[in-house]
Design a protein around this motif. Structure first.
Motif, PDB file in Angstrom:
ATOM      1  N   GLN A 128       1.330  -5.097  -6.797  1.00 31.99           N
ATOM      2  CA  GLN A 128       0.677  -3.143  -6.768  1.00 31.99           C
ATOM      3  C   GLN A 128       1.895  -2.512  -5.134  1.00 31.99           C
ATOM      4  OE1 GLN A 128      -2.976  -3.566  -7.734  1.00 31.99           O
ATOM      5  NE2 GLN A 128      -3.009  -4.339  -9.729  1.00 31.99           N
ATOM      6  N   SER A 129       2.835  -3.244  -4.780  1.00 31.33           N
ATOM      7  CA  SER A 129       2.807  -2.163  -3.751  1.00 31.33           C
ATOM      8  C   SER A 129       4.232  -2.071  -3.621  1.00 31.33           C
ATOM      9  CB  SER A 129       3.137  -3.391  -1.978  1.00 31.33           C
ATOM     10  OG  SER A 129       4.103  -4.372  -2.591  1.00 31.33           O
ATOM     11  N   VAL A 130       4.978  -1.718  -5.178  1.00 33.17           N
ATOM     12  CA  VAL A 130       5.830  -1.283  -5.169  1.00 33.17           C
ATOM     13  C   VAL A 130       5.566  -0.138  -6.313  1.00 33.17           C
ATOM     14  CG1 VAL A 130       8.154  -1.588  -6.005  1.00 33.17           C
ATOM     15  CG2 VAL A 130       7.155  -3.396  -4.851  1.00 33.17           C
ATOM     16  N   VAL A 131       6.408   1.064  -5.471  1.00 33.56           N
ATOM     17  CA  VAL A 131       6.844   2.266  -6.417  1.00 33.56           C
ATOM     18  C   VAL A 131       8.146   1.854  -7.531  1.00 33.56           C
ATOM     19  CG1 VAL A 131       6.805   4.726  -7.232  1.00 33.56           C
ATOM     20  CG2 VAL A 131       5.559   3.208  -5.093  1.00 33.56           C
ATOM     21  N   LYS A 190       6.459   3.812   1.245  1.00 32.20           N
ATOM     22  CA  LYS A 190       6.080   2.926   0.633  1.00 32.20           C
ATOM     23  C   LYS A 190       7.698   2.022  -0.168  1.00 32.20           C
ATOM     24  CE  LYS A 190       2.287   4.394  -0.357  1.00 32.20           C
ATOM     25  NZ  LYS A 190       1.125   3.665   0.101  1.00 32.20           N
ATOM     26  N   HIS A 191       6.698   1.270  -0.578  1.00 32.12           N
ATOM     27  CA  HIS A 191       8.826   0.159  -1.230  1.00 32.12           C
ATOM     28  C   HIS A 191       8.444   0.997  -2.388  1.00 32.12           C
ATOM     29  CE1 HIS A 191       7.155  -3.280   1.398  1.00 32.12           C
ATOM     30  NE2 HIS A 191       8.124  -2.879   2.021  1.00 32.12           N
ATOM     31  N   PHE A 192       9.605   0.673  -2.568  1.00 27.06           N
ATOM     32  CA  PHE A 192      10.149   1.470  -4.400  1.00 27.06           C
ATOM     33  C   PHE A 192      11.916   0.230  -4.752  1.00 27.06           C
ATOM     34  CE2 PHE A 192      12.391   3.362  -1.520  1.00 27.06           C
ATOM     35  CZ  PHE A 192      14.432   3.647  -1.961  1.00 27.06           C
ATOM     36  N   LEU A 193      11.197   0.475  -5.921  1.00 29.29           N
ATOM     37  CA  LEU A 193      12.840  -0.082  -6.652  1.00 29.29           C
ATOM     38  C   LEU A 193      12.788   1.323  -7.673  1.00 29.29           C
ATOM     39  CD1 LEU A 193      14.391  -2.033  -8.351  1.00 29.29           C
ATOM     40  CD2 LEU A 193      12.587  -2.611  -9.464  1.00 29.29           C
ATOM     41  N   TRP A 194      14.080   1.706  -7.977  1.00 31.05           N
ATOM     42  CA  TRP A 194      14.497   2.847  -8.186  1.00 31.05           C
ATOM     43  C   TRP A 194      15.274   2.665  -9.410  1.00 31.05           C
ATOM     44  CZ3 TRP A 194      16.489   8.025  -4.912  1.00 31.05           C
ATOM     45  CH2 TRP A 194      16.358   9.431  -6.195  1.00 31.05           C
ATOM     46  N   ARG A 199      13.207  -0.566   2.752  1.00 32.25           N
ATOM     47  CA  ARG A 199      11.756  -1.083   1.750  1.00 32.25           C
ATOM     48  C   ARG A 199      12.130  -0.149   0.504  1.00 32.25           C
ATOM     49  NH1 ARG A 199      10.384   4.439   1.974  1.00 32.25           N
ATOM     50  NH2 ARG A 199      10.960   5.538   3.569  1.00 32.25           N
ATOM     51  N   GLY A 200      13.208  -0.316   0.307  1.00 32.94           N
ATOM     52  CA  GLY A 200      13.768   0.684  -1.130  1.00 32.94           C
ATOM     53  C   GLY A 200      15.441  -0.204  -2.110  1.00 32.94           C
ATOM     54  N   MET A 201      14.971  -0.284  -3.068  1.00 32.72           N
ATOM     55  CA  MET A 201      15.598  -0.676  -4.104  1.00 32.72           C
ATOM     56  C   MET A 201      16.344  -0.016  -5.005  1.00 32.72           C
ATOM     57  SD  MET A 201      16.548  -5.038  -5.667  1.00 32.72           S
ATOM     58  CE  MET A 201      17.747  -5.704  -5.739  1.00 32.72           C
ATOM     59  N   LEU A 202      17.630   0.452  -5.209  1.00 33.68           N
ATOM     60  CA  LEU A 202      18.726   0.829  -6.036  1.00 33.68           C
ATOM     61  C   LEU A 202      19.402  -0.178  -7.017  1.00 33.68           C
ATOM     62  CD1 LEU A 202      19.346   4.195  -3.676  1.00 33.68           C
ATOM     63  CD2 LEU A 202      17.322   4.062  -4.430  1.00 33.68           C
TER      64      LEU A 202
END
Length: 183
Positions: free
Chosen positions: A113-116, A143-147, A175-178
């Motif tokens: 529950q830490s990733v948008v 925040k960490h995110f997966l976009w 902190r991000g992954m695309l």
């Protein structure tokens, strides 16, 4: 039975674009078959789209409507398949987009529950301004995110795929992954 008209839908689900393919496809499909159909099944669930479902339930010309989704979660429960290593995998994918690899491992490396998760689906398009506003919001969120960024997400783009500024890439690289698509 009477045809469904756009004005019968509540404002929040009306398409602002008269060329909205999926919306028009749904309306045309219901209009073409509702006199034969004994029910309509929707890939959604009550708590997500309660207002829309209530509105559709109130439309007297429609057969009963049942929300039976999300299908993606159901496929993992009822249709197992095993790969050559005897590992359980899903045998049905509801998307026509090719899924990228690596995102599951990246996601598993983060705290629960830490990733948008950001995904506009298969048909939504954004303007370049909306796309950039969303990028700024993700960068500023810390925040960490997966976009999920489909190649055709930004409408009327002069590029093959949406372009993010170098500042965004630098700010979010840890902190991000695309990805271009994932389930």
């Amino acid at each position: 039975m009477k045809d469904i008209r756009l004005k019968d839908f509540p404002t929040f689900i009306r398409s602002t674009n008269p060329d909205e393919f999926m919306f028009n496809f749904m309306v045309d499909s219901v209009n073409a078959s509702n006199h034969k159909a004994s029910a309509i099944l929707l890939n959604t669930f009550e708590s997500l789209e309660q207002q829309v479902l209530n509105s559709l339930h109130s439309m007297q010309q429609l057969p009963p409507i049942y929300s039976i989704g999300p299908f993606e979660l159901l496929t993992h429960q009822i249709i197992p398949k095993y790969n050559n290593s005897n590992n359980l995998i899903t045998s049905i994918n509801s998307s026509l987009w090719k899924e990228e690899s690596g995102w599951k491992e990246w996601l598993d490396s983060k705290e629960p529950q830490s990733v948008v998760y950001v995904n506009f689906g298969s048909i939504t398009t954004l303007t370049q301004e909306q796309f950039m506003e969303f990028a700024c919001g993700l960068a500023n969120s810390k925040k960490h995110f997966l976009w999920v960024i489909r190649p055709d997400l930004v409408k009327n783009s002069k590029y093959d795929a949406p372009i993010l500024p170098q500042e965004f890439v630098i700010e979010t690289k840890e902190r991000g992954m695309l990805v271009s698509w994932c389930s």
